[in-house]
Design a protein around this motif. Structure first.
Motif, short mmCIF file in Angstrom:
data_model
loop_
_atom_site.label_atom_id
_atom_site.label_comp_id
_atom_site.label_asym_id
_atom_site.label_seq_id
_atom_site.Cartn_x
_atom_site.Cartn_y
_atom_site.Cartn_z
N ILE A 155 -68.47 72.34 1.52
CA ILE A 155 -69.42 71.43 2.16
C ILE A 155 -68.66 70.62 3.21
O ILE A 155 -67.57 70.11 2.91
CB ILE A 155 -70.02 70.46 1.12
N PRO A 156 -69.16 70.49 4.41
CA PRO A 156 -68.45 69.70 5.42
C PRO A 156 -68.21 68.26 4.94
O PRO A 156 -69.05 67.71 4.22
CB PRO A 156 -69.39 69.71 6.64
N ALA A 157 -67.07 67.68 5.34
CA ALA A 157 -66.65 66.37 4.84
C ALA A 157 -67.73 65.31 5.02
O ALA A 157 -67.99 64.52 4.10
CB ALA A 157 -65.36 65.95 5.54
N GLY A 158 -68.37 65.31 6.17
CA GLY A 158 -69.40 64.29 6.43
C GLY A 158 -70.50 64.34 5.39
O GLY A 158 -70.96 63.31 4.89
N GLN A 165 -70.24 65.64 2.35
CA GLN A 165 -69.69 65.30 1.03
C GLN A 165 -69.84 63.81 0.77
O GLN A 165 -70.21 63.39 -0.33
CB GLN A 165 -68.20 65.63 0.96
N LEU A 166 -69.55 63.00 1.80
CA LEU A 166 -69.59 61.55 1.63
C LEU A 166 -70.98 61.11 1.18
O LEU A 166 -71.13 60.36 0.24
CB LEU A 166 -69.22 60.85 2.95
N GLY A 167 -71.99 61.65 1.83
CA GLY A 167 -73.37 61.27 1.50
C GLY A 167 -73.79 61.70 0.12
O GLY A 167 -74.63 61.06 -0.52
N LEU A 168 -73.20 62.79 -0.38
CA LEU A 168 -73.67 63.34 -1.67
C LEU A 168 -73.06 62.64 -2.89
O LEU A 168 -73.51 62.85 -4.01
CB LEU A 168 -73.33 64.84 -1.74
N GLU A 169 -72.04 61.82 -2.65
CA GLU A 169 -71.37 61.10 -3.75
C GLU A 169 -71.03 62.02 -4.93
O GLU A 169 -71.46 61.81 -6.06
CB GLU A 169 -72.24 59.94 -4.24
N LEU A 170 -70.28 63.06 -4.62
CA LEU A 170 -69.96 64.06 -5.66
C LEU A 170 -68.85 63.57 -6.57
O LEU A 170 -67.94 62.87 -6.13
CB LEU A 170 -69.49 65.35 -4.97
N ASN A 171 -68.91 63.96 -7.83
CA ASN A 171 -67.84 63.71 -8.77
C ASN A 171 -67.10 65.04 -8.96
O ASN A 171 -67.74 66.09 -8.99
CB ASN A 171 -68.47 63.26 -10.09
N THR A 172 -65.77 64.98 -9.09
CA THR A 172 -65.05 66.24 -9.24
C THR A 172 -65.07 66.70 -10.69
O THR A 172 -64.79 65.93 -11.59
CB THR A 172 -63.57 66.08 -8.81
N ASN A 173 -65.39 67.97 -10.89
CA ASN A 173 -65.34 68.58 -12.23
C ASN A 173 -64.44 69.80 -12.18
O ASN A 173 -64.23 70.38 -11.11
CB ASN A 173 -66.74 69.03 -12.67
N TYR A 174 -63.96 70.19 -13.37
CA TYR A 174 -62.99 71.30 -13.41
C TYR A 174 -63.40 72.35 -14.43
O TYR A 174 -62.62 72.76 -15.27
CB TYR A 174 -61.60 70.74 -13.75
N THR A 175 -64.63 72.78 -14.37
CA THR A 175 -65.08 73.80 -15.32
C THR A 175 -64.54 75.16 -14.86
O THR A 175 -64.86 75.61 -13.75
CB THR A 175 -66.61 73.85 -15.37
N VAL A 176 -63.73 75.78 -15.71
CA VAL A 176 -63.12 77.05 -15.31
C VAL A 176 -64.20 78.13 -15.30
O VAL A 176 -64.91 78.34 -16.28
CB VAL A 176 -62.00 77.45 -16.28
N ILE A 177 -64.30 78.84 -14.16
CA ILE A 177 -65.27 79.93 -14.04
C ILE A 177 -64.55 81.27 -14.06
O ILE A 177 -65.07 82.27 -14.53
CB ILE A 177 -66.10 79.76 -12.73
#
Ligand code: ATP
Length: 331
Positions: free
Chosen positions: A210-213, A215-227
Motif C-alpha cells: 500500500i503506498p505510504a500516504g 498507510q498513514l490514513g488506514l492506521e494499520l497495526n503490524t501483525n506477524y501471522t505466518v502464512i
C-alpha cells in the motif's frame, strides 16, 4: 520401530523423510486432515484420529518427532509426562518457553540479542512489545516513545508499571529476517546447517503493497501471522558466523540443560551492518524447513543427495538403531 508425528506443521516432510529411510510412519490428529497424509500426499502408513493416542502409539512401537504444533496441542506438562519415546531433550521445553530462561541461554551462547527495556519510560527508540504467550506475533505492538507505549499498552489494559510482568519490551531491530535451520547430531557430535528461510507474514509483508500516504490514513497495526516460508541462500561470507552461532548455542545448552540435539532454529534479523541479531530460538524442527523436502543448497553441498530436515532426523534414528544407541537420543 515406526516414526510418528502430529498431523500438522512439518509432518509431510518428517514422514516423507522417514519413509525414504525405510521406516513405517504414523500420523495422528484431526479426522478432516487425514486425506492430506494418506491420499493427496501418501506419507502416512497409519493415521490415528486422535490428538495423542498414547496406547496405540506404544502398540505400534512408535517414536514421536515433536513439532511446534504437537507441543502446542498437548501442552508442555503432558509432553513432559508422555510415555511414548520422544526424539530430543524434553528439558529444553522449559528453557525455551520462558522468555527469561531463554534469554539466559542465548546470552550464555554469546549471541547478539535485542536490548530489553525493563522500564517503558526508558524507551529511546523503536521497540516491539511482546505479551507472554502471544502466538505467531499476535498481540505484538510497536512503539517509539514512552508516551506512545503507554497509549498503546492502555488499550490492552496495561496502565501501570505493576502490570508489566506479562510483557517484554524489546528494542525493534531493523533488518532482514533470517532463520537458519540447524541439525545437531548427538551420535556424531556434529552440527549441520540444513537450510535457511524467511517467513512470509500477514500483514507485515502486506503493508508495503500500500503506498505510504494511504498507510498513514488506514492506521494499520503490524501483525506477524505466518502464512508461508520462503527459502533464502545467504551471502557466503555470512555463513561462518551463522554456523558459529549454532555451535555456541549447542555448547551453552550442554552446560544448562544437558544438551540440545536434533533440529533447531535461531530466529533473527541481519542488520545493514551485517550483524545477526537473534530474538528467539526454536528447539525443534521449524516449518521453515518445509520448502526443502528435496534438500537445500546446504544439505546438497554436504550430502550430494536430497536430505530434508525430516529425512536427517530419520537418518539419525536409523544410525541409533544400527549402533544400538537409541537410548542416547530418545527421552
Ligand atoms: P514463533 O513462536 O512462532 O516463532 P512468535 O510469536 O514468538 O513466533 P516472534 O518470532 O518473536 O513471534 O516474532 C514475530 C515477528 O516479529 C517476526 O517476523 C520477527 O521478525 C519480528 N520480530 C520479533 N522480535 C523482533 C525484534 N526485536 N526486532 C525486530 N523484529 C522482531
Amino acid at each position: 520401530m515406526r516414526i510418528a508425528t502430529y498431523a500438522s506443521h512439518s509432518a509431510l516432510q518428517i514422514l516423507h523423510g522417514a519413509k525414504k529411510e525405510g521406516f513405517e510412519t504414523v500420523a495422528f490428529g484431526p479426522a478432516h486432515v487425514k486425506p492430506l497424509y494418506t491420499k493427496y500426499f501418501p506419507v502416512a502408513d497409519y493415521f490415528i484420529e486422535e490428538t495423542y493416542p498414547e496406547g496405540e502409539l506404544l502398540g505400534l512401537d512408535a517414536v514421536v518427532i515433536p513439532t511446534g504444533s504437537f507441543v502446542a496441542h498437548l501442552g508442555i506438562e503432558l509432553v513432559e509426562k508422555m510415555r511414548v519415546p520422544y526424539y530430543g531433550n524434553k528439558k529444553v521445553l522449559r528453557w525455551e518457553s520462558d522468555r527469561s530462561l531463554e534469554r539466559i541461554w542465548l546470552e550464555k551462547a554469546r549471541l547478539r540479542l535485542p536490548r530489553v527495556y525493563e522500564d517503558p519510560d526508558d524507551i529511546d527508540g523503536p521497540v516491539i512489545v511482546k505479551p507472554y504467550g502471544a502466538k505467531g506475533g499476535n498481540g505484538y505492538f510497536l512503539a517509539k516513545s514512552p508516551a506512545d507505549f503507554w497509549e498503546k499498552a492502555g488499550r490492552l489494559g496495561i496502565t501501570e508499571k505493576e502490570d508489566l510482568s506479562e510483557i517484554q519490551i524489546q528494542e525493534y531491530v531493523l533488518g532482514i529476517p533470517v532463520y537458519p535451520h540447524y541439525f545437531y547430531s548427538k551420535l556424531n557430535r556434529e552440527l549441520e546447517l540444513m537450510s535457511i528461510d524467511r517467513r512470509y507474514e500477514s500483514n507485515a509483508d502486506a503493508i508495503g503493497r500500500i503506498p505510504a500516504g494511504e498507510q498513514l490514513g488506514l492506521e494499520l497495526n503490524t501483525n506477524y501471522t505466518v502464512i508461508g516460508n520462503i527459502p533464502i541462500v545467504l551471502r557466503e561470507s555470512l555463513l561462518m558466523e551463522v554456523i558459529d552461532a549454532g555451535e555456541r548455542t549447542i555448547k551453552a545448552a550442554e552446560g544448562l540443560m544437558g544438551g540440545l540435539w536434533g533440529p533447531f532454529c535461531l530466529e533473527g534479523v541481519y542488520t545493514e551492518d551485517m550483524a545477526f541479531v537473534v530474538f528467539e530460538i526454536s528447539a525443534r524442527i521449524v516449518a521453515g524447513t518445509n520448502p526443502f523436502v528435496h534438500g537445500s543448497p546446504y544439505s546438497w553441498l554436504r550430502y550430494d543427495f536430497p536430505v530434508s530436515t525430516g529425512r536427517r532426523i530419520a537418518m539419525e534414528l536409523r544410525q541409533g538403531v544400527g549402533e544400538n544407541r537409541l537410548g542416547e537420543i530418545l527421552t
